[in-house]
Design a protein around this motif. Sequence first.
Motif, PDB file in Angstrom:
ATOM      1  N   VAL A   1      67.551  19.530 -49.706  1.00 53.07           N
ATOM      2  CA  VAL A   1      66.531  18.538 -50.078  1.00 53.07           C
ATOM      3  C   VAL A   1      65.146  19.041 -49.689  1.00 53.07           C
ATOM      4  O   VAL A   1      64.187  18.958 -50.461  1.00 53.07           O
ATOM      5  CB  VAL A   1      66.836  17.175 -49.415  1.00 53.07           C
ATOM      6  CG1 VAL A   1      65.715  16.193 -49.668  1.00 53.07           C
ATOM      7  CG2 VAL A   1      68.154  16.615 -49.924  1.00 53.07           C
ATOM      8  N   THR A   2      65.027  19.590 -48.492  1.00 53.09           N
ATOM      9  CA  THR A   2      63.734  20.082 -48.021  1.00 53.09           C
ATOM     10  C   THR A   2      63.254  21.257 -48.863  1.00 53.09           C
ATOM     11  O   THR A   2      62.061  21.366 -49.166  1.00 53.09           O
ATOM     12  CB  THR A   2      63.833  20.491 -46.536  1.00 53.09           C
ATOM     13  OG1 THR A   2      64.421  19.419 -45.802  1.00 53.09           O
ATOM     14  CG2 THR A   2      62.476  20.798 -45.966  1.00 53.09           C
ATOM     15  N   SER A   3      64.170  22.124 -49.252  1.00 53.29           N
ATOM     16  CA  SER A   3      63.808  23.246 -50.114  1.00 53.29           C
ATOM     17  C   SER A   3      63.258  22.760 -51.445  1.00 53.29           C
ATOM     18  O   SER A   3      62.240  23.266 -51.939  1.00 53.29           O
ATOM     19  CB  SER A   3      65.024  24.142 -50.339  1.00 53.29           C
ATOM     20  OG  SER A   3      64.764  25.107 -51.324  1.00 53.29           O
ATOM     21  N   LEU A   4      63.909  21.767 -52.020  1.00 52.77           N
ATOM     22  CA  LEU A   4      63.439  21.221 -53.296  1.00 52.77           C
ATOM     23  C   LEU A   4      62.070  20.558 -53.132  1.00 52.77           C
ATOM     24  O   LEU A   4      61.178  20.738 -53.979  1.00 52.77           O
ATOM     25  CB  LEU A   4      64.453  20.216 -53.841  1.00 52.77           C
ATOM     26  CG  LEU A   4      64.093  19.550 -55.168  1.00 52.77           C
ATOM     27  CD1 LEU A   4      63.958  20.573 -56.277  1.00 52.77           C
ATOM     28  CD2 LEU A   4      65.120  18.507 -55.532  1.00 52.77           C
ATOM     29  N   VAL A   5      61.881  19.814 -52.062  1.00 51.89           N
ATOM     30  CA  VAL A   5      60.598  19.136 -51.846  1.00 51.89           C
ATOM     31  C   VAL A   5      59.466  20.159 -51.685  1.00 51.89           C
ATOM     32  O   VAL A   5      58.410  20.036 -52.317  1.00 51.89           O
ATOM     33  CB  VAL A   5      60.683  18.195 -50.620  1.00 51.89           C
ATOM     34  CG1 VAL A   5      59.307  17.707 -50.210  1.00 51.89           C
ATOM     35  CG2 VAL A   5      61.590  17.018 -50.926  1.00 51.89           C
ATOM     36  N   PHE A   6      59.696  21.189 -50.870  1.00 54.76           N
ATOM     37  CA  PHE A   6      58.650  22.208 -50.700  1.00 54.76           C
ATOM     38  C   PHE A   6      58.437  23.008 -51.976  1.00 54.76           C
ATOM     39  O   PHE A   6      57.311  23.433 -52.273  1.00 54.76           O
ATOM     40  CB  PHE A   6      58.981  23.137 -49.531  1.00 54.76           C
ATOM     41  CG  PHE A   6      58.535  22.606 -48.210  1.00 54.76           C
ATOM     42  CD1 PHE A   6      57.197  22.622 -47.850  1.00 54.76           C
ATOM     43  CD2 PHE A   6      59.443  22.066 -47.318  1.00 54.76           C
ATOM     44  CE1 PHE A   6      56.773  22.123 -46.637  1.00 54.76           C
ATOM     45  CE2 PHE A   6      59.037  21.564 -46.099  1.00 54.76           C
ATOM     46  CZ  PHE A   6      57.697  21.583 -45.751  1.00 54.76           C
ATOM     47  N   GLY A   7      59.495  23.214 -52.750  1.00 56.24           N
ATOM     48  CA  GLY A   7      59.325  23.890 -54.044  1.00 56.24           C
ATOM     49  C   GLY A   7      58.460  23.077 -54.983  1.00 56.24           C
ATOM     50  O   GLY A   7      57.596  23.621 -55.687  1.00 56.24           O
ATOM     51  N   LEU A   8      58.652  21.758 -54.995  1.00 59.07           N
ATOM     52  CA  LEU A   8      57.824  20.895 -55.843  1.00 59.07           C
ATOM     53  C   LEU A   8      56.376  20.850 -55.356  1.00 59.07           C
ATOM     54  O   LEU A   8      55.439  20.874 -56.163  1.00 59.07           O
ATOM     55  CB  LEU A   8      58.406  19.478 -55.891  1.00 59.07           C
ATOM     56  CG  LEU A   8      59.705  19.325 -56.684  1.00 59.07           C
ATOM     57  CD1 LEU A   8      60.307  17.959 -56.448  1.00 59.07           C
ATOM     58  CD2 LEU A   8      59.457  19.571 -58.156  1.00 59.07           C
ATOM     59  N   ILE A   9      56.198  20.790 -54.041  1.00 62.35           N
ATOM     60  CA  ILE A   9      54.832  20.798 -53.497  1.00 62.35           C
ATOM     61  C   ILE A   9      54.130  22.102 -53.871  1.00 62.35           C
ATOM     62  O   ILE A   9      52.974  22.105 -54.292  1.00 62.35           O
ATOM     63  CB  ILE A   9      54.852  20.598 -51.967  1.00 62.35           C
ATOM     64  CG1 ILE A   9      55.279  19.174 -51.627  1.00 62.35           C
ATOM     65  CG2 ILE A   9      53.481  20.905 -51.353  1.00 62.35           C
ATOM     66  CD1 ILE A   9      55.537  18.949 -50.147  1.00 62.35           C
ATOM     67  N   GLY A  10      54.833  23.215 -53.729  1.00 62.75           N
ATOM     68  CA  GLY A  10      54.239  24.502 -54.079  1.00 62.75           C
ATOM     69  C   GLY A  10      53.969  24.629 -55.565  1.00 62.75           C
ATOM     70  O   GLY A  10      52.949  25.193 -55.982  1.00 62.75           O
ATOM     71  N   PHE A  11      54.880  24.093 -56.382  1.00 62.93           N
ATOM     72  CA  PHE A  11      54.714  24.187 -57.842  1.00 62.93           C
ATOM     73  C   PHE A  11      53.524  23.361 -58.308  1.00 62.93           C
ATOM     74  O   PHE A  11      52.707  23.828 -59.102  1.00 62.93           O
ATOM     75  CB  PHE A  11      55.993  23.725 -58.541  1.00 62.93           C
ATOM     76  CG  PHE A  11      55.933  23.822 -60.038  1.00 62.93           C
ATOM     77  CD1 PHE A  11      56.065  25.044 -60.662  1.00 62.93           C
ATOM     78  CD2 PHE A  11      55.756  22.689 -60.812  1.00 62.93           C
ATOM     79  CE1 PHE A  11      56.017  25.141 -62.040  1.00 62.93           C
ATOM     80  CE2 PHE A  11      55.707  22.776 -62.186  1.00 62.93           C
ATOM     81  CZ  PHE A  11      55.840  24.006 -62.806  1.00 62.93           C
ATOM     82  N   PHE A  12      53.431  22.132 -57.828  1.00 61.79           N
ATOM     83  CA  PHE A  12      52.332  21.274 -58.281  1.00 61.79           C
ATOM     84  C   PHE A  12      51.031  21.522 -57.503  1.00 61.79           C
ATOM     85  O   PHE A  12      49.959  21.244 -57.997  1.00 61.79           O
ATOM     86  CB  PHE A  12      52.727  19.794 -58.185  1.00 61.79           C
ATOM     87  CG  PHE A  12      53.751  19.407 -59.199  1.00 61.79           C
ATOM     88  CD1 PHE A  12      53.474  19.477 -60.552  1.00 61.79           C
ATOM     89  CD2 PHE A  12      55.017  18.991 -58.808  1.00 61.79           C
ATOM     90  CE1 PHE A  12      54.420  19.129 -61.497  1.00 61.79           C
ATOM     91  CE2 PHE A  12      55.966  18.640 -59.744  1.00 61.79           C
ATOM     92  CZ  PHE A  12      55.665  18.713 -61.092  1.00 61.79           C
ATOM     93  N   GLY A  13      51.148  22.047 -56.283  1.00 60.50           N
ATOM     94  CA  GLY A  13      49.957  22.355 -55.504  1.00 60.50           C
ATOM     95  C   GLY A  13      49.371  23.711 -55.869  1.00 60.50           C
ATOM     96  O   GLY A  13      48.214  23.994 -55.581  1.00 60.50           O
TER      97      GLY A  13
END
Length: 138
Positions: A60-72
């Motif tokens: 879950v944490t990997s997915l959340v940080f991946g989304l933050i990095g993708f949109f950020g």
Amino acid sequence: MSYPPHHGHYRSQPPVVPGQPAPQYRQHGYPPPQSAPPPPPMMMQPPMVVAVAPTSGLAVTSLVFGLIGFFGGFCFFGIPCAIAVVLGHLAIRETRSGERGGHGMAIAGLILGYFLIIPAIIVIAMGGFGAVLGSVSP
């Protein structure tokens, strides 16, 4: 009073004359109608309990940080993407046996993390080569 001729199994009914009782018909050779048999008793089945593997927190944490990095994007200097890649690899190792769920989330975190890490590495490498080559050239 005459009735129409009899054709087939059904006879036409005689007209009803007011004041006279209706004729009674007898069923020939058929047993009296019976009611339907009672339904079988309802058996209560025990509720089904399905054990679901708990979801991996790393996935879950990997997915959340991946989304933050993708949109950020590069606003965070690629740090969330690097965290997503590291945690994604750890989560895949954790979910491989099936005791923990979230294998798909770990893969999604890896893909999103690598999506920006690889171009960042290429840009950094090109800038490093350019700096080295710029200082060597006259």
